[in-house]
Design a protein around this motif. Structure first.
Motif, PDB file in Angstrom:
ATOM      1  N   TRP A   1       0.851  -1.183   0.000  1.00  0.00           N
ATOM      2  CA  TRP A   1       0.000   0.000   0.000  1.00  0.00           C
ATOM      3  C   TRP A   1       0.886   1.232   0.000  1.00  0.00           C
ATOM      4  CZ3 TRP A   1       1.630  -2.387   4.272  1.00  0.00           C
ATOM      5  CH2 TRP A   1       1.947  -1.654   5.393  1.00  0.00           C
ATOM      6  N   ASP A   2       0.296   2.385  -0.255  1.00  0.00           N
ATOM      7  CA  ASP A   2       1.066   3.628  -0.181  1.00  0.00           C
ATOM      8  C   ASP A   2       0.244   4.693   0.522  1.00  0.00           C
ATOM      9  OD1 ASP A   2       0.078   5.871  -2.191  1.00  0.00           O
ATOM     10  OD2 ASP A   2      -0.199   3.942  -3.194  1.00  0.00           O
ATOM     11  N   ASN A   3       0.958   5.689   1.032  1.00  0.00           N
ATOM     12  CA  ASN A   3       0.293   6.794   1.723  1.00  0.00           C
ATOM     13  C   ASN A   3       0.393   8.090   0.921  1.00  0.00           C
ATOM     14  OD1 ASN A   3       2.947   7.594   2.058  1.00  0.00           O
ATOM     15  ND2 ASN A   3       2.816   7.850   4.272  1.00  0.00           N
ATOM     16  N   GLY A   4       0.725   7.988  -0.361  1.00  0.00           N
ATOM     17  CA  GLY A   4       0.883   9.160  -1.198  1.00  0.00           C
ATOM     18  C   GLY A   4       2.305   9.666  -1.239  1.00  0.00           C
ATOM     19  N   GLU A   5       3.132   9.219  -0.299  1.00  0.00           N
ATOM     20  CA  GLU A   5       4.532   9.626  -0.245  1.00  0.00           C
ATOM     21  C   GLU A   5       5.467   8.416  -0.262  1.00  0.00           C
ATOM     22  OE1 GLU A   5       7.461  12.390   2.521  1.00  0.00           O
ATOM     23  OE2 GLU A   5       5.317  12.320   2.955  1.00  0.00           O
ATOM     24  N   TYR A   6       5.086   7.369   0.427  1.00  0.00           N
ATOM     25  CA  TYR A   6       5.895   6.164   0.530  1.00  0.00           C
ATOM     26  C   TYR A   6       5.070   4.945   0.109  1.00  0.00           C
ATOM     27  CZ  TYR A   6       8.844   9.076   3.504  1.00  0.00           C
ATOM     28  OH  TYR A   6       9.628  10.079   3.995  1.00  0.00           O
ATOM     29  N   VAL A   7       5.770   3.921  -0.394  1.00  0.00           N
ATOM     30  CA  VAL A   7       5.148   2.631  -0.691  1.00  0.00           C
ATOM     31  C   VAL A   7       5.629   1.655   0.373  1.00  0.00           C
ATOM     32  CG1 VAL A   7       4.987   0.741  -2.343  1.00  0.00           C
ATOM     33  CG2 VAL A   7       5.051   3.098  -3.159  1.00  0.00           C
ATOM     34  N   PHE A   8       4.694   0.936   0.966  1.00  0.00           N
ATOM     35  CA  PHE A   8       4.993  -0.020   2.028  1.00  0.00           C
ATOM     36  C   PHE A   8       4.695  -1.428   1.539  1.00  0.00           C
ATOM     37  CE2 PHE A   8       3.674   3.938   3.977  1.00  0.00           C
ATOM     38  CZ  PHE A   8       4.655   4.159   4.920  1.00  0.00           C
ATOM     39  N   GLU A   9       5.458  -2.380   2.049  1.00  0.00           N
ATOM     40  CA  GLU A   9       5.209  -3.787   1.762  1.00  0.00           C
ATOM     41  C   GLU A   9       5.517  -4.570   3.026  1.00  0.00           C
ATOM     42  OE1 GLU A   9       7.239  -7.369  -0.761  1.00  0.00           O
ATOM     43  OE2 GLU A   9       7.106  -5.416  -1.740  1.00  0.00           O
ATOM     44  N   ILE A  10       4.626  -5.465   3.363  1.00  0.00           N
ATOM     45  CA  ILE A  10       4.852  -6.320   4.522  1.00  0.00           C
ATOM     46  C   ILE A  10       4.433  -7.735   4.144  1.00  0.00           C
ATOM     47  CG2 ILE A  10       2.607  -5.844   5.593  1.00  0.00           C
ATOM     48  CD1 ILE A  10       4.148  -5.881   8.305  1.00  0.00           C
ATOM     49  N   SER A  11       5.239  -8.702   4.525  1.00  0.00           N
ATOM     50  CA  SER A  11       4.973 -10.109   4.225  1.00  0.00           C
ATOM     51  C   SER A  11       5.041 -10.916   5.508  1.00  0.00           C
ATOM     52  CB  SER A  11       6.010 -10.670   3.253  1.00  0.00           C
ATOM     53  OG  SER A  11       5.972 -10.003   2.036  1.00  0.00           O
ATOM     54  N   GLY A  12       4.271 -11.970   5.554  1.00  0.00           N
ATOM     55  CA  GLY A  12       4.326 -12.829   6.720  1.00  0.00           C
ATOM     56  C   GLY A  12       3.416 -14.019   6.594  1.00  0.00           C
ATOM     57  N   ASN A  13       3.562 -14.940   7.518  1.00  0.00           N
ATOM     58  CA  ASN A  13       2.725 -16.129   7.524  1.00  0.00           C
ATOM     59  C   ASN A  13       1.549 -15.993   8.484  1.00  0.00           C
ATOM     60  OD1 ASN A  13       4.129 -16.357   9.890  1.00  0.00           O
ATOM     61  ND2 ASN A  13       4.866 -18.429   9.524  1.00  0.00           N
ATOM     62  N   LEU A  14       1.255 -14.764   8.916  1.00  0.00           N
ATOM     63  CA  LEU A  14       0.040 -14.507   9.691  1.00  0.00           C
ATOM     64  C   LEU A  14      -1.160 -14.618   8.769  1.00  0.00           C
ATOM     65  CD1 LEU A  14       1.238 -11.294  11.559  1.00  0.00           C
ATOM     66  CD2 LEU A  14       1.096 -13.590  12.505  1.00  0.00           C
ATOM     67  N   ASN A  15      -2.352 -14.754   9.330  1.00  0.00           N
ATOM     68  CA  ASN A  15      -3.518 -14.765   8.455  1.00  0.00           C
ATOM     69  C   ASN A  15      -3.767 -13.347   7.940  1.00  0.00           C
ATOM     70  OD1 ASN A  15      -5.514 -13.312  10.039  1.00  0.00           O
ATOM     71  ND2 ASN A  15      -5.730 -15.148  11.300  1.00  0.00           N
ATOM     72  N   LYS A  16      -4.587 -13.220   6.921  1.00  0.00           N
ATOM     73  CA  LYS A  16      -4.790 -11.950   6.238  1.00  0.00           C
ATOM     74  C   LYS A  16      -5.298 -10.858   7.180  1.00  0.00           C
ATOM     75  CE  LYS A  16      -8.112 -11.756   3.204  1.00  0.00           C
ATOM     76  NZ  LYS A  16      -8.894 -11.853   1.962  1.00  0.00           N
ATOM     77  N   ASP A  17      -6.243 -11.169   8.046  1.00  0.00           N
ATOM     78  CA  ASP A  17      -6.800 -10.163   8.958  1.00  0.00           C
ATOM     79  C   ASP A  17      -5.760  -9.652   9.959  1.00  0.00           C
ATOM     80  OD1 ASP A  17      -9.293 -10.268   7.733  1.00  0.00           O
ATOM     81  OD2 ASP A  17      -9.981 -11.877   9.046  1.00  0.00           O
ATOM     82  N   GLU A  18      -4.941 -10.560  10.473  1.00  0.00           N
ATOM     83  CA  GLU A  18      -3.891 -10.146  11.409  1.00  0.00           C
ATOM     84  C   GLU A  18      -2.860  -9.258  10.720  1.00  0.00           C
ATOM     85  OE1 GLU A  18      -3.680 -13.890  14.496  1.00  0.00           O
ATOM     86  OE2 GLU A  18      -2.674 -14.078  12.555  1.00  0.00           O
TER      87      GLU A  18
END
Length: 60
Positions: free
Chosen positions: A32-49
């Motif tokens: 996702w982005d906040n209009g200034e930065y692009v963020f990426e996060i990965s993990g083996n948590l479920n989607k909601d967490e």
């Protein structure tokens, strides 16, 4: 992203922030982005967490 083994879902939260969610059998990656930065996060948590974790990230 490996499109043969990955599904893509777009989620928009109550603040109108869109998230791209890539899902495999083993994990999720959310971008996702906040209009200034692009963020990426990965993990083996479920989607909601993982979405809850993404929504908690704030720029100071």
């Amino acid at each position: 992203m490996d499109n043969e083994q990955t599904t893509l879902d777009i989620y928009t939260d109550s603040d109108e922030q869109p998230y791209s969610i890539y899902e495999t059998y083993e994990d999720h990656t959310i971008v996702w982005d906040n209009g200034e930065y692009v963020f990426e996060i990965s993990g083996n948590l479920n989607k909601d967490e993982l979405l809850e974790l993404c929504r908690s990230i704030k720029i100071k």
